[in-house]
Design an enzyme around this catalytic site. Structure first.
Site, PDB file in Angstrom:
ATOM      1  N   TYR A 125      43.492  35.045  50.594  1.00 30.44           N
ATOM      2  CA  TYR A 125      44.823  34.684  50.094  1.00 30.44           C
ATOM      3  C   TYR A 125      45.827  34.429  51.214  1.00 30.44           C
ATOM      4  CZ  TYR A 125      45.043  35.192  45.020  1.00 30.44           C
ATOM      5  OH  TYR A 125      44.943  35.004  43.673  1.00 30.44           O
ATOM      6  N   LYS A 192      32.468  44.057  48.988  1.00 29.15           N
ATOM      7  CA  LYS A 192      31.178  43.366  48.990  1.00 29.15           C
ATOM      8  C   LYS A 192      30.611  43.489  50.411  1.00 29.15           C
ATOM      9  CE  LYS A 192      28.179  40.583  46.887  1.00 29.15           C
ATOM     10  NZ  LYS A 192      27.427  40.869  45.667  1.00 29.15           N
ATOM     11  N   ASP A 226      30.758  43.104  42.234  1.00 25.40           N
ATOM     12  CA  ASP A 226      30.073  42.567  41.048  1.00 25.40           C
ATOM     13  C   ASP A 226      29.657  43.689  40.101  1.00 25.40           C
ATOM     14  OD1 ASP A 226      28.479  43.210  43.181  1.00 25.40           O
ATOM     15  OD2 ASP A 226      27.142  41.500  43.037  1.00 25.40           O
ATOM     16  N   ASP A 250      42.821  40.541  42.583  1.00 28.05           N
ATOM     17  CA  ASP A 250      43.407  39.581  41.650  1.00 28.05           C
ATOM     18  C   ASP A 250      42.466  39.359  40.465  1.00 28.05           C
ATOM     19  OD1 ASP A 250      45.304  37.795  40.756  1.00 28.05           O
ATOM     20  OD2 ASP A 250      44.328  36.091  41.700  1.00 28.05           O
TER      21      ASP A 250
END
Ligand code: NAI
Length: 362
Positions: A125, A192, A226, A250
């Protein structure tokens, strides 16, 4: 002089309708506020030549507190997000997004109570992007090849993902401090790191290091993003406080909003060391703009978070109670919630009608 002076950014799309509903409710609850109204975005480009005018920035600097409606960001071209720019400009590094079930929404779950701490200043971002076919892209592609970092196709656009110790530390610490202050039991760091060993790895290791300082006070766990999404859908009650880098934060906060009835009811705050800007999770929902039909709940609950922040917690609780009563009665709800509850929008109320229903319960 009013007791509180607050910058109000009506926003665009559904923004003006839902912020006006919010102001009406806050005023009816008896809070003495002088609103300094300044807008940003595409609507002010003609007047100021920029979507982020100086009078808006000066006002936020001066009042220290702002509440805004959503602002549209053109997709793929035009100016970058004003929402992101505001967060960066004032270094509002905490994006606080509570997800709480409101009984009566008919949502998938009625017992969710979790809080998201989203890092607000870096990650993908940060806006460090090079477009396909530019000399900068060619340079980066050549550089990656020269350093044996891998092959990037020559027709690629590239976004950089900076994750720093500084930014990770302060958001993770904020999540733990919040957990202690609010009697929360557990902080989950989401990442992740199995794939992005350096960036997400840094976030995870920083979380582990800070968690050790809170041992015995707050439980800590880490989860891969995930698997976190799946876990949220299966049983959101297993989560308490969650801390995530910007992009995952987000996406996961929209997912959480969906668990409790949708974007229309998900509030948020952007908080820095001296300035805070409150705003709903959702965007400007252009297809609902100007129709007096959007749900102002997220905006009103963002207003309640603001009231908590400025020491008007009692008024915030009064408004929340009145809003919960309107949902529990189920007679005066906006189209989005009516549809979840009954499968049809028949009998729904308008944006302003919903605000009036809350005011009746105050
Ligand atoms: P969105 O959040 O505006 O709307 C997606 C859908 O959610 C809507 O079509 C509507 O069905 C529902 N929805 C959202 N808010 C609602 C409400 N208050 N009441 C009832 N239903 C509601 O997302 P979208 O369409 O992706 O974005 C539209 C614009 O908003 C874009 O320009 C985007 O960049 C901007 N945006 C601005 C944000 C901000 O100001 N902080 C945050 C997110 C998006």
């Amino acid at each position: 002089m009013a007791k509180h002076v607050i910058t109000l950014v009506p926003g665009d799309g559904i923004g003006p309708e839902i912020t006006s509903a919010m102001c009406k409710v806050i005023e009816a609850a008896g809070v003495d506020i002088e609103w300094r109204v300044h807008n940003g975005g595409a609507g002010v480009m003609d007047e100021f030549g920029t979507p982020l005018p100086q009078p808006l920035l000066d006002s936020i600097e001066e009042t220290g507190i702002a509440i805004k409606g959503p602002l549209t960001t053109p997709v793929g071209a035009g100016f970058r997000s004003i929402n992101v720019a505001l967060r960066k400009h004032f270094d509002l590094y905490i994006n606080l997004r509570p997800t709480v079930s409101i009984p009566g929404t008919g949502a998938r779950y009625d017992d969710v109570d979790l809080v998201i701490f989203r890092e607000n200043t870096e990650d993908l971002y940060a806006g460090i992007e090079v477009d396909e076919g530019t000399p900068e892209a060619a340079e980066l592609i050549a550089w990656a090849g020269e350093h044996d970092l891998g092959t990037i196709r020559p027709d690629a656009a590239i976004t950089l993902k900076p994750i720093s110790i500084t930014a990770s530390e302060r958001i993770i610490r904020a999540a733990f401090d919040y957990a202690v202050a609010h009697g929360r039991k557990k902080v989950t760091a989401v990442h992740k790191a199995n794939i992005m060993k350096f960036t997400d790895g840094l976030f995870l290791h920083t979380a582990e290091r800070i968690a050790a300082e809170y041992e015995g006070k707050v439980e800590f766990e880490n989860r891969i993003v995930d698997a976190t999404c799946m876990g949220l859908v299966i049983d959101p009650t297993q989560f308490d406080v969650m801390v995530l880098p910007n992009l995952y934060g987000d996406i996961v906060s929209d997912l959480c909003a969906g668990l409790v009835g949708g974007l229309g009811i998900a509030p948020g705050a952007n908080i820095g060391d001296s300035i805070a800007i409150f705003e709903p999770v959702h965007g400007s929902a252009p297809k609902h703009a100007g129709k007096n039909e959007a749900n102002p709940t997220a905006q009103i609950l963002s207003g309640c978070m603001m009231l908590d922040h400025i020491g008007e917690g009692e008024a915030a609780e009064t408004i929340r109670k009145a809003l919960y009563t309107v949902y529990a009665k189920g007679e005066k709800l906006t189209y989005d919630i009516q549809r979840i509850r009954t499968g049809s929008t028949d009998g729904c109320v308008t944006t302003s009608g919903f605000a009036d229903a809350i005011i009746e319960q105050l």
